[in-house]
Scaffold this motif. Structure first.
Motif, short mmCIF file in Angstrom:
data_model
loop_
_atom_site.label_atom_id
_atom_site.label_comp_id
_atom_site.label_asym_id
_atom_site.label_seq_id
_atom_site.Cartn_x
_atom_site.Cartn_y
_atom_site.Cartn_z
N PHE A 1 6.47 -18.18 -6.85
CA PHE A 1 5.68 -17.45 -7.78
C PHE A 1 4.82 -18.34 -8.58
N GLN A 2 5.14 -19.55 -8.81
CA GLN A 2 4.50 -20.49 -9.45
C GLN A 2 3.07 -20.68 -8.63
N MET A 3 3.51 -20.78 -7.19
CA MET A 3 2.26 -21.02 -6.25
C MET A 3 1.42 -19.80 -6.46
N ILE A 4 1.86 -18.43 -6.35
CA ILE A 4 0.98 -17.35 -6.45
C ILE A 4 0.34 -17.60 -7.73
N TYR A 5 0.99 -18.11 -8.77
CA TYR A 5 0.00 -17.82 -10.16
C TYR A 5 -1.18 -19.19 -9.92
N MET A 6 -0.86 -20.15 -9.45
CA MET A 6 -1.65 -21.14 -9.53
C MET A 6 -2.96 -20.77 -8.30
N GLY A 7 -2.52 -20.25 -7.34
CA GLY A 7 -3.29 -19.90 -6.28
C GLY A 7 -4.23 -18.91 -6.88
N GLY A 8 -3.75 -17.80 -7.62
CA GLY A 8 -4.51 -16.85 -8.27
C GLY A 8 -5.43 -17.04 -9.23
N GLY B 1 2.32 -13.67 -11.00
CA GLY B 1 2.93 -14.90 -10.52
C GLY B 1 3.83 -15.43 -11.96
N THR B 2 2.98 -15.33 -12.99
CA THR B 2 3.57 -15.60 -14.29
C THR B 2 5.04 -14.93 -14.57
N VAL B 3 4.87 -13.62 -14.44
CA VAL B 3 6.06 -12.79 -14.71
C VAL B 3 7.35 -13.32 -13.52
N ALA C 1 -7.04 -12.68 -11.04
CA ALA C 1 -6.46 -12.93 -12.49
C ALA C 1 -5.34 -12.01 -12.65
N LEU C 2 -5.25 -10.79 -12.05
CA LEU C 2 -4.17 -10.07 -12.00
C LEU C 2 -3.01 -10.74 -11.25
N VAL C 3 -3.43 -11.24 -10.05
CA VAL C 3 -2.34 -11.95 -9.08
C VAL C 3 -1.55 -13.09 -9.86
N ALA C 4 -2.51 -13.98 -10.68
CA ALA C 4 -2.16 -14.85 -11.42
C ALA C 4 -0.91 -14.43 -12.45
#
Length: 300
Positions: A74-81, A162-164, A156-159
């Motif tokens: 999920f951190q990867m999802i955040y960073m990528g987004g 990821g944060t959640v 930004a929504l994807v990021a």
């Protein structure tokens, strides 16, 4: 009971650091490869502390490792987004949406789980929603659903998602780690040891994603900017570590969550001041409403 002066100071420092590493990420090439270098540099630096901690504690259960791997994902999802959103829009637009929505999503999740929210919290959620809708606008007359049906807002929504995800996973993993330590380990050691593990997991996920999508070229290019990448990673790690420490000092963590969002106006202000990005009235009003709403949600 509120929040102590020490805990509030830690969160305020983390807000400055969070806005700062986002500024560094935006001032350079904001690619997943850049964040891969940033996270791996911190994870490798903290490896000795990780080995020492694992030697001291009892064997960790399978649930801890599952949550750790999930947190890295999920951190990867955040960073990528976040990086993809930065490539399509300026920091002042992406940063408030990516930071504000996780609090809104967590608040909605508590309702779905059967927990009630007081009227003030509902007012805060409404202010957050209106503020997020205003942030992408240049002029008030541009308000239309098409203004938000765009790639930068979507990423930004994807990021935010990821944060959640990594926040919930980290909470569970830290409980496992604290139980294994038996309460004998200082909170500072536990927090930053786990940070090292999580950053390594995130870095490996980002590495796999970069290699699978673009090969080694983006990684080689980002490695040439190793100093800035390592500095960004250090600020990222210090930020989340301070937040974890503040949570151990605060009975009601909603105060910590609210104070963290001070990074929203800081991020927009730094983008306007240092990166010379334009500041529009709807955007500034939206940021103000987001901050007011997040504070209201925290006063439960």
């Amino acid at each position: 009971m509120g929040i102590s002066f020490t805990a509030a100071s830690l969160v305020l420092i983390s807000a400055f650091l969070h806005a700062g590493w986002n500024l560094l990420g935006k001032s350079r090439t904001p690619t997943p490869a850049f964040f891969c270098i940033a996270t791996l540099s911190v994870g490798i630096f903290l490896l000795p502390l990780n080995f020492w901690l694992l030697y001291q504690v009892d064997s960790l259960p399978r649930g801890f490792w599952i949550l750790l791997i999930g947190s890295g994902f999920f951190q990867m999802i955040y960073m990528g987004g976040l990086s993809l959103a930065y490539q399509r829009a300026n920091m002042g637009l992406v940063y408030p949406v990516a930071r504000a929505l996780p609090v809104l999503l967590v608040a909605l999740a508590t309702v779905l789980l059967g927990q009630s929210l007081p009227p003030l919290a509902w007012v805060g959620m409404l202010l957050v929603t209106i503020g997020c809708l205003l942030v992408p606008l240049v002029y008030f007359r541009e308000w239309h659903w098409r203004a938000y049906w765009r790639a930068d807002c979507a990423w930004a929504l994807v990021a935010a998602i990821g944060t959640v995800g990594y926040s919930l996973a980290d909470k569970g993993a830290l409980i496992y780690l604290g139980d294994a330590a038996g309460g004998t380990m200082p909170a500072l050691v536990l927090a930053y040891s786990y940070l090292g593990m999580q950053f390594l997991a995130c870095g490996v996920w980002l590495l796999l994603g970069c290699l699978g999508q673009s090969g080694t070229a983006p990684l080689i290019q980002s490695f040439r900017d190793l100093k800035v990448g390592a500095l960004t990673g250090a600020m990222m790690g210090a930020t989340y570590g301070l937040v974890l420490l503040a949570m151990t000092m605060t009975e009601n963590v909603s105060y910590v969550v609210a104070l963290r969002q001070l990074s929203i106006p800081l991020g927009v202000g730094l983008a306007v001041w240092l990166l010379k990005e334009p500041a529009h009235r709807p955007q500034l009003l939206g940021v103000g409403l987001v901050c007011a709403g997040l504070i209201a949600v925290s006063l439960r």
